[in-house]
Motif scaffolding. Structure first.
Motif, short mmCIF file in Angstrom:
data_model
loop_
_atom_site.label_atom_id
_atom_site.label_comp_id
_atom_site.label_asym_id
_atom_site.label_seq_id
_atom_site.Cartn_x
_atom_site.Cartn_y
_atom_site.Cartn_z
N GLY A 253 16.96 -6.30 -10.02
CA GLY A 253 16.85 -5.15 -9.14
C GLY A 253 15.83 -4.13 -9.64
O GLY A 253 15.79 -3.81 -10.83
N LEU A 254 14.98 -3.64 -8.74
CA LEU A 254 13.99 -2.62 -9.07
C LEU A 254 14.18 -1.41 -8.16
O LEU A 254 14.54 -1.55 -6.98
N HIS A 255 13.92 -0.24 -8.71
CA HIS A 255 13.94 0.99 -7.92
C HIS A 255 12.50 1.29 -7.52
O HIS A 255 11.61 1.40 -8.37
N VAL A 256 12.28 1.43 -6.22
CA VAL A 256 10.92 1.58 -5.69
C VAL A 256 10.79 2.91 -4.96
O VAL A 256 11.67 3.30 -4.19
N THR A 257 9.68 3.60 -5.20
CA THR A 257 9.38 4.87 -4.53
C THR A 257 8.17 4.67 -3.62
O THR A 257 7.19 4.02 -4.01
N TYR A 258 8.26 5.26 -2.41
CA TYR A 258 7.18 5.11 -1.44
C TYR A 258 6.37 6.40 -1.29
O TYR A 258 6.79 7.48 -1.72
N ARG A 259 5.25 6.27 -0.64
CA ARG A 259 4.31 7.38 -0.50
C ARG A 259 4.93 8.59 0.19
O ARG A 259 4.56 9.74 -0.10
N ASP A 260 5.86 8.37 1.10
CA ASP A 260 6.49 9.48 1.81
C ASP A 260 7.65 10.11 1.05
O ASP A 260 8.32 11.00 1.56
N GLY A 261 7.90 9.66 -0.18
CA GLY A 261 8.96 10.22 -1.01
C GLY A 261 10.28 9.48 -0.91
O GLY A 261 11.20 9.74 -1.70
N SER A 262 10.44 8.59 0.05
CA SER A 262 11.67 7.82 0.17
C SER A 262 11.73 6.75 -0.92
O SER A 262 10.72 6.40 -1.54
N THR A 263 12.94 6.21 -1.16
CA THR A 263 13.13 5.20 -2.21
C THR A 263 13.95 4.04 -1.66
O THR A 263 14.59 4.14 -0.61
N ALA A 264 13.95 2.95 -2.40
CA ALA A 264 14.72 1.78 -2.02
C ALA A 264 15.02 0.96 -3.26
O ALA A 264 14.33 1.06 -4.28
N GLU A 265 16.08 0.15 -3.19
CA GLU A 265 16.40 -0.80 -4.25
C GLU A 265 16.01 -2.19 -3.74
O GLU A 265 16.52 -2.65 -2.71
N LEU A 266 15.10 -2.85 -4.44
CA LEU A 266 14.62 -4.16 -4.04
C LEU A 266 15.05 -5.21 -5.05
O LEU A 266 15.15 -4.94 -6.25
N ARG A 267 15.29 -6.43 -4.56
CA ARG A 267 15.63 -7.56 -5.44
C ARG A 267 14.37 -8.41 -5.60
O ARG A 267 13.78 -8.85 -4.62
N LEU A 268 13.96 -8.63 -6.84
CA LEU A 268 12.72 -9.32 -7.13
C LEU A 268 13.01 -10.62 -7.88
O LEU A 268 13.80 -10.64 -8.82
N SER B 283 0.80 -1.23 0.00
CA SER B 283 0.00 0.00 0.00
C SER B 283 0.83 1.28 0.00
O SER B 283 0.34 2.34 -0.38
N GLU B 284 2.11 1.21 0.43
CA GLU B 284 2.96 2.39 0.47
C GLU B 284 3.77 2.60 -0.81
O GLU B 284 4.46 3.61 -0.94
N VAL B 285 3.71 1.67 -1.73
CA VAL B 285 4.50 1.75 -2.97
C VAL B 285 3.74 2.58 -4.01
O VAL B 285 2.60 2.27 -4.35
N THR B 286 4.39 3.65 -4.50
CA THR B 286 3.76 4.52 -5.49
C THR B 286 4.49 4.52 -6.83
O THR B 286 3.95 5.02 -7.82
N GLY B 287 5.71 3.99 -6.87
CA GLY B 287 6.47 4.00 -8.12
C GLY B 287 7.43 2.83 -8.19
O GLY B 287 7.99 2.41 -7.18
#
Length: 274
Positions: free
Chosen positions: A256-271, A214-218
């Motif tokens: 690897g995916l670049h993920v953006t969250y609702r609060d503007g923070s980002t993370a690199e996730l391995r899928l 629910s917090e993932v926007t990008g």
């Protein structure tokens, strides 16, 4: 007259120069089914079809060439005329689709999936009920290509990537399925439903799609060949695709995916699909 000759004669009656032919009529759809059914290279015994097999996946024949991996069935239907050769119009950033076009694309995808892959038969699972209950989550456009994704319970997903420029029997690549065991993602997590490479008339293509918290926007992917490819995130799902087989084998190796969250923070996730 042989069945093949008969099909060729029928095909000539569907010359795209004939303005009276409507490719969406029941007769045109029935003719497509006859052409596919009489393909001399087609197999109907659900044994592996080796011609299009790739490392880490299994190819089977169900009305057309399909790829089965991690609970998902991929299917390719070739266009018979025209189309966007080599994905020439593809764009790394998707554009929106009008509500009318989205409804049309969703209806075509649901019909195509319901008529074939959803009721694969043999040892393949039957997803026809899941497909009927699923709701449209994503509708996007990249050049002449539309992508629609249906979302259902238990991680069920169905996707079609379609060349809308073909005047007759559009080239499309699709997937349908659900994981054997499904756990809903946490608010900042991403779970893959589709990850790998396949082939359409226009060439090879790579796909990454799944379920987001629910917090993932990008979501985006840094392609070695195409730069940053931006996903559409909607209805609790994400989807992106691009030309080439760069993601071949990614289901097991991960990506690897670049993920953006609702609060503007980002993370690199391995899928991956494991």
């Amino acid at each position: 007259m042989t069945r093949t000759t008969d099909s060729l004669a029928t095909l000539r009656t569907l010359d795209p120069a004939d303005s009276d032919v409507d490719p969406h009529t029941p007769g045109a759809r029935a003719t497509l089914e006859r052409i596919l059914a009489t393909d001399p290279g087609q197999r109907h015994d659900h044994e592996p079809a080796k011609a299009r097999s790739r490392r880490g996946v299994r190819v089977v024949a169900v009305a057309s060439a399909t790829v089965v991996t991690a609970g998902t069935v991929f299917v390719v239907i070739p266009s018979l005329t025209g189309g966007d050769d080599a994905f020439a119009t593809w764009t790394a950033v998707p554009s929106s689709v009008s509500s009318e076009d989205a409804a049309d694309a969703a209806g075509d995808c649901r019909d195509a999936q319901q008529d074939g892959p959803a009721q694969a038969g043999g040892t393949a699972p039957d997803f026809s009920d899941d497909l009927r209950r699923a709701e449209l989550a994503i509708a996007e456009r990249r050049g002449e290509w539309t992508l629609v994704t249906f979302a259902g319970t238990g991680g069920f997903s169905a996707t079609c990537i379609t060349d809308e420029s073909a005047p007759l029997f559009r080239d499309w690549f699709g997937s349908i399925g659900a994981p054997a065991a499904y756990t809903a993602p946490g608010p900042r997590d991403v779970v893959a439903t589709d990850l790998g490479a396949g082939e359409a008339d226009a060439g090879e293509l790579s796909v990454a799609a799944g379920i987001v918290g629910s917090e993932v926007t990008g979501v985006s992917y840094r392609s070695a060949s195409h730069g940053e490819v931006v996903a559409t995130v909607s209805g609790g799902r994400f989807a992106l695709w691009f030309p080439g087989d760069e993601l071949d084998g990614a289901g097991g190796a991960g990506v690897g995916l670049h993920v953006t969250y609702r609060d503007g923070s980002t993370a690199e996730l391995r899928l991956d699909l494991r």
